[in-house]
Design a protein around this motif. Structure first.
Motif, short mmCIF file in Angstrom:
data_model
loop_
_atom_site.label_atom_id
_atom_site.label_comp_id
_atom_site.label_asym_id
_atom_site.label_seq_id
_atom_site.Cartn_x
_atom_site.Cartn_y
_atom_site.Cartn_z
N ALA A 57 -2.82 9.93 2.33
CA ALA A 57 -3.25 9.96 3.74
C ALA A 57 -4.74 10.28 3.83
N ALA A 58 -5.21 11.18 2.94
CA ALA A 58 -6.63 11.54 2.95
C ALA A 58 -7.52 10.37 2.54
N ALA A 86 -6.74 4.95 -8.64
CA ALA A 86 -6.95 5.38 -10.03
C ALA A 86 -8.11 6.36 -10.12
N GLU A 87 -9.19 6.10 -9.40
CA GLU A 87 -10.34 6.99 -9.42
C GLU A 87 -10.00 8.37 -8.85
N GLU A 88 -9.20 8.36 -7.80
CA GLU A 88 -8.82 9.63 -7.15
C GLU A 88 -7.59 10.27 -7.80
N LYS A 89 -7.02 9.61 -8.83
CA LYS A 89 -5.84 10.10 -9.54
C LYS A 89 -4.67 10.32 -8.59
N VAL A 180 -2.37 2.87 8.22
CA VAL A 180 -2.94 2.18 7.06
C VAL A 180 -1.96 2.19 5.91
N MET A 181 -1.37 3.34 5.68
CA MET A 181 -0.38 3.44 4.62
C MET A 181 0.86 2.63 4.96
N ALA A 182 1.22 2.60 6.24
CA ALA A 182 2.43 1.90 6.64
C ALA A 182 2.31 0.41 6.37
N GLU A 183 1.10 -0.14 6.50
CA GLU A 183 0.96 -1.56 6.26
C GLU A 183 1.19 -1.91 4.80
#
Length: 235
Positions: A57-58, A86-89, A180-183
């Motif tokens: 979400a962040a 991947a960058e944000e793990k 955004v995540m829901a899409e």
């Protein structure tokens, strides 16, 4: 000793402990208790999945920026968002692990109470009037929907429907809060999964109707646990 025999002994031992309280339904109570123990074991993973969802979400502002930048190139967008995760793990699929780890226990119960090693020692046990090795079709053939066994299934179906409606409402609310995540365009195929997610709990009704009652108890208990767990973790 096979894994099925060992598992049968675990259920029998739990039933022996619960028999003074639950009497003839002690084995059914043992299955519910076993399910709760399995869910306790995977609870740390569920908490990790909740942390992962908050982390995803962040990332939504960055994902939205990538969508604006690569909106006309879906493949480039997918690669860019996967690289961002991947960058944000942050794993976009971390929430699937708790469910996957529960599947072996379900299949063990399904195998045992389908006559695959449980023997009469477990198959003859009941939840009130319904045999743990029976199915809803058996209950319909022996008394119908409102027969003694049919009423047991009817109560289970009412519980599943209530939990499914609760999950449906919460999933839709979470999707509205995280559009955004829901899409789900950040991971190939995830969009379809997210669109189906609000309806997944209703599939439990189908499962409970076609598997042995023992396996249905596992599914219903696990689904109810998931509803309460998600309500606590995803506030």
């Amino acid at each position: 000793m096979s894994v099925f025999s060992a598992f049968a002994h675990v259920v029998e031992d739990l039933a022996d402990l619960l028999e003074p309280v639950f009497h003839g339904s002690a084995t059914a109570a043992a299955i519910v208790l076993f399910t709760a123990l399995v869910r306790l074991l995977v609870h740390p993973l569920s908490r990790a999945a909740a942390r992962g969802q908050r982390a995803r979400a962040a990332l939504q502002p960055k994902v939205a920026e990538l969508r604006r930048k690569h909106g006309k190139d879906p493949e480039r967008l997918r690669r860019a968002v996967l690289e961002l995760h991947a960058e944000e793990k942050v794993s976009p699929l971390s929430g699937c692990l708790p469910s996957l780890l529960q599947m072996p226990a379900f299949f063990l119960l399904y195998h045992l109470f389908s006559g695959g090693g449980a023997g009469d020692g477990l198959l003859s046990h009941r939840l009130f009037a319904a045999p743990l090795g029976g199915r809803w079709s058996d209950a319909l053939a022996d008394g119908g929907v409102f027969g003694p066994a049919g009423l047991v299934y009817l109560a289970l179906f009412v519980l599943v429907a209530a939990v499914a409606a609760f999950n449906y409402r919460r999933t839709k609310e979470m999707a509205a809060r995280n559009p955004v995540m829901a899409e789900g365009e950040q991971v190939p195929g995830l969009g379809a999964v997210n669109r189906m997610m609000p309806f997944m709990s209703f599939f439990t009704l189908v499962t409970a109707a076609v598997v042995p009652l023992a396996a249905a108890l596992y599914v219903v208990t696990s689904t109810t646990w998931s509803a309460l767990e998600r309500a606590a973790l995803y506030r």
